[in-house]
Enzyme design. Structure first.
Site, PDB file in Angstrom:
ATOM      1  N   ARG A   3     -20.348 -32.207  18.209  1.00 14.56           N
ATOM      2  CA  ARG A   3     -20.360 -30.736  18.176  1.00 14.56           C
ATOM      3  C   ARG A   3     -21.280 -30.193  17.078  1.00 14.56           C
ATOM      4  O   ARG A   3     -21.883 -29.135  17.225  1.00 14.56           O
ATOM      5  CB  ARG A   3     -18.907 -30.252  17.986  1.00 14.56           C
TER       6      ARG A   3
ATOM      7  N   ILE B   3     -20.139 -19.896  19.347  1.00 15.71           N
ATOM      8  CA  ILE B   3     -19.711 -21.087  20.089  1.00 15.71           C
ATOM      9  C   ILE B   3     -18.185 -20.985  20.127  1.00 15.71           C
ATOM     10  O   ILE B   3     -17.552 -20.706  19.106  1.00 15.71           O
ATOM     11  CB  ILE B   3     -20.190 -22.388  19.394  1.00 15.71           C
ATOM     12  N   SER B   4     -17.593 -21.175  21.294  1.00 18.41           N
ATOM     13  CA  SER B   4     -16.138 -21.069  21.417  1.00 18.41           C
ATOM     14  C   SER B   4     -15.461 -22.174  20.623  1.00 18.41           C
ATOM     15  O   SER B   4     -16.060 -23.214  20.354  1.00 18.41           O
ATOM     16  CB  SER B   4     -15.729 -21.177  22.884  1.00 18.41           C
ATOM     17  N   SER B   5     -14.191 -21.965  20.265  1.00 15.91           N
ATOM     18  CA  SER B   5     -13.461 -22.991  19.511  1.00 15.91           C
ATOM     19  C   SER B   5     -13.300 -24.242  20.378  1.00 15.91           C
ATOM     20  O   SER B   5     -13.335 -24.163  21.610  1.00 15.91           O
ATOM     21  CB  SER B   5     -12.076 -22.461  19.130  1.00 15.91           C
ATOM     22  N   PRO B   6     -13.110 -25.406  19.735  1.00 13.74           N
ATOM     23  CA  PRO B   6     -12.904 -26.632  20.513  1.00 13.74           C
ATOM     24  C   PRO B   6     -11.769 -26.486  21.533  1.00 13.74           C
ATOM     25  O   PRO B   6     -11.894 -26.923  22.671  1.00 13.74           O
ATOM     26  CB  PRO B   6     -12.554 -27.674  19.450  1.00 13.74           C
TER      27      PRO B   6
END
Ligand code: SAH
Length: 219
Positions: A42, A68-71
């Protein structure tokens, strides 16, 4: 992997394994999704100054006012999209830094990702090639209407909030396939899952989410 992708070395592999443990605790249980999240570095997809935070469970800025979206958000969307089986073709709307497309690349034969901001697409392509991923095609395009020319898709994953899911998008899902999209605006958004079943199209509202809005045109 290239020097870029191996940049943080073992530390990031360990950090990534911890991220995957956290995802399991948060309820992600699709083994393929967990393996993909464990495999994709990531940190390669975020800017250098933020790389040390890449594995925290939080969205991060990726430039151009986007995130960027959270994991967890990425894993959840992928899990819902995949239904525990390998996919053929997937369409992503809102490719951003390319991270979710990279995760999807391990779950599908082919990923088409649309992103309206050219500068983000340039970076995303670099990051994807640093990871030697070659089954993702990123296009500079307004994805509001999907991409009918390459339809149907086994899954459509939307990463920007839409006011409603247009019928023309639903028409691009293969029978048995799914579309996952944040629907609503501002603080009032829910993840929605559309399934194309034999008996018809079934739409289900899931949890509250927070995504950047879907915008028109390219920039
Ligand atoms: N999946 C991405 C998340 C990016 S955030 C990742 O892993 O990084 C959502 C992205 O949707 C932003 O980059 C934004 O520019 C893009 N977007 C917004 N409206 C769009 C549209 N109509 N077509 C394509 N992309 C759009």
């Amino acid at each position: 992997m290239s020097t870029l992708a191996s940049g943080i070395g073992m530390t990031s592999q360990r950090t990534r394994a911890r991220m995957v443990e956290r995802l399991k605790e948060q309820g992600i249980n699709d083994a393929r999704v967990l393996a993909a999240m464990n495999a994709i570095p990531r940190h390669v997809f975020v800017e250098e100054a933020l790389q040390s935070r890449a594995y925290e469970d939080t969205p991060l800025p990726i430039g151009q006012g986007q995130t960027i979206s959270s994991p967890y958000t990425v894993a959840r969307s992928c899990e819902l999209a995949c239904q525990g089986r390998p996919l053929d073709k997937v369409l992503e709307i809102g490719g951003g830094c390319g991270y979710q497309a990279a995760v999807l690349s391990l779950l599908a034969r082919q990923v088409l990702s649309l992103e309206r901001i050219a500068a983000l697409v340039r970076h995303a392509r670099e990051s994807l090639s640093a990871c030697r991923i070659n089954n993702v095609l990123m296009k500079i395009a307004d994805g509001s209407h999907g991409y009918p020319r390459a339809a149907p898709y086994d899954a459509i994953v939307v990463a920007a909030a839409m006011p409603f899911i247009p019928d023309e998008l639903k028409a691009q899902i293969r029978p048995g396939g799914r579309l996952i999209a944040p629907v609503g605006s501002g603080e009032d958004q829910r993840l929605v899952m559309v399934e194309v079943r034999e008996e018809g199209v079934v739409e289900q509202e899931l949890e509250v989410v927070k995504f950047v809005p879907l915008l028109k045109g390219v920039s």
